[in-house]
Write a protein that holds these residues in place. Structure first.
Motif, short mmCIF file in Angstrom:
data_model
loop_
_atom_site.label_atom_id
_atom_site.label_comp_id
_atom_site.label_asym_id
_atom_site.label_seq_id
_atom_site.Cartn_x
_atom_site.Cartn_y
_atom_site.Cartn_z
N LYS A 1 0.80 -1.35 0.05
CA LYS A 1 -0.04 0.11 0.09
C LYS A 1 0.99 1.03 0.13
O LYS A 1 0.41 2.09 -0.50
N THR B 1 -3.34 4.49 2.51
CA THR B 1 -4.67 3.72 2.61
C THR B 1 -5.14 3.80 4.15
O THR B 1 -4.23 3.53 5.24
N ALA B 2 -6.17 3.45 4.49
CA ALA B 2 -6.75 3.24 6.06
C ALA B 2 -7.70 2.10 5.80
O ALA B 2 -8.59 1.82 4.83
N PHE B 3 -7.85 1.42 6.82
CA PHE B 3 -9.12 0.49 7.19
C PHE B 3 -9.01 -0.53 6.15
O PHE B 3 -10.09 -0.78 5.27
N ASN B 4 -8.15 -1.10 6.13
CA ASN B 4 -7.78 -2.47 5.07
C ASN B 4 -7.84 -1.80 3.60
O ASN B 4 -8.50 -2.58 2.90
N GLY B 5 -7.51 -0.83 3.54
CA GLY B 5 -7.59 -0.34 1.83
C GLY B 5 -8.84 0.32 1.52
O GLY B 5 -8.95 0.92 0.19
N ASP C 1 2.93 6.72 9.68
CA ASP C 1 2.02 5.86 9.38
C ASP C 1 1.55 4.74 10.20
O ASP C 1 0.69 3.96 10.26
N LYS D 1 -0.76 9.25 11.38
CA LYS D 1 -1.84 9.05 10.28
C LYS D 1 -3.15 9.09 10.63
O LYS D 1 -4.26 9.33 9.92
N ARG E 1 -6.76 9.12 8.66
CA ARG E 1 -7.90 8.27 9.14
C ARG E 1 -9.12 8.78 9.17
O ARG E 1 -10.32 8.53 9.20
#
Ligand code: TMP
Ligand code: ASP
Length: 238
Positions: A11, A33-37, A197, A212, A216
């Motif tokens: 990612k 990215t956040a929350f598993n992409g 991150d 990060k 998010r």
């Protein structure tokens, strides 16, 4: 050392092989990215900051007895690292309640623990990186008990060193995530990155979030926060 074939794109980073089978080149991107992409974006300049910050922190950890993959910074975004087989665990150390800990246990963010906590998640995007305990890790052979002992020891030592260093910068190290890998002889070393991150960093005086979570949680000022953390690191990292 030259980048040859790209062998992995994650990612936030691309990884390339080199002429030396024991060495890889990591190239840091600005992608976030956040929350598993699920959430995607760009943090301008992040790749440069994360590369340089991670390298300085890893060198500090090496000096304190934590072996790492760091070999040499090649450019603003590129670093030569030792090739490892990643142990598929996210190793999370916490000094203060925040994030998923606060949510899971219904504890207010900011509660300072008497002792650091450590937990593991199984690195598996399809499963959403579930929390895993040490008997489950052994049961599915993600790591041996000896490897887990080394990982736990290095992670807690890293916490002592990083917590003290960030404190000297006026920053509270709330929590962070580490990843470890095995060299070809099986030795466990710290790999991946240490950056805003992968850490929660709060201004010690104001409590302002400098990591990060600004991305998010759509708090704004993401680039400024990363730059401020890097500025303080430079100022205090001789
Ligand atoms: P959490 O509170 O969401 O579990 O996060 C704990 C720490 O781990 C926090 O500093 C952010 C970091 N982290 C990552 O680096 N990668 C991840 O995929 C997750 C979920 C957390
Ligand atoms: N969950 C990670 C994070 O928030 C990123 C991602 O999985 O997309 O740091």
């Amino acid at each position: 050392m030259q980048k040859l074939e790209m062998i992995y794109e994650g990612k936030a980073k691309r990884v390339y092989v080199t002429e030396d089978p024991a060495l890889l080149i990591v190239d840091y991107k600005d992608d976030a990215t956040a929350f598993n992409g699920e959430k995607k974006g760009t943090i301008v300049g992040k790749g440069i900051i994360n590369n340089q910050m991670s390298n300085r922190l890893m060198q500090r950890l090496e000096r304190a007895g934590v072996p790492t993959h760091f070999v040499q910074e090649l450019s603003e975004r590129e670093t030569l690292v030792k090739r490892v087989q990643i142990v598929p665990l996210e190793v999370i150390v916490r000094n203060t309640a925040a994030g998923s800990f606060s949510k899971r246990y219904g504890v207010e963010e900011g509660l300072v623990f008497d002792e650091p906590t450590i937990e593991f998640s199984y690195k598996n995007d399809a499963l959403g990186d579930p929390l895993i305990n040490t008997t489950h890790i052994a049961a599915i052979h993600l790591a041996t008990p000896e490897e887990l002992d080394a990982i736990r020891r290095y992670a807690l030592r890293a916490n002592e060193v990083l917590r003290a260093f960030w404190a000297s910068c006026g920053i509270t190290l709330v929590d962070f995530k580490l990843e470890f890998g095995r060299l070809s002889d099986g030795t466990i070393i710290l790999a991946d990155e240490i950056s805003p991150d992968t850490c929660r960093l709060w201004d010690s005086k104001t409590g302002e979030k400098l990591d990060k979570d600004r991305f998010r949680r759509d708090l704004g000022g993401v680039e400024d926060a990363y730059a401020e953390v890097m500025r303080r690191l430079r100022e205090h990292d001789e």
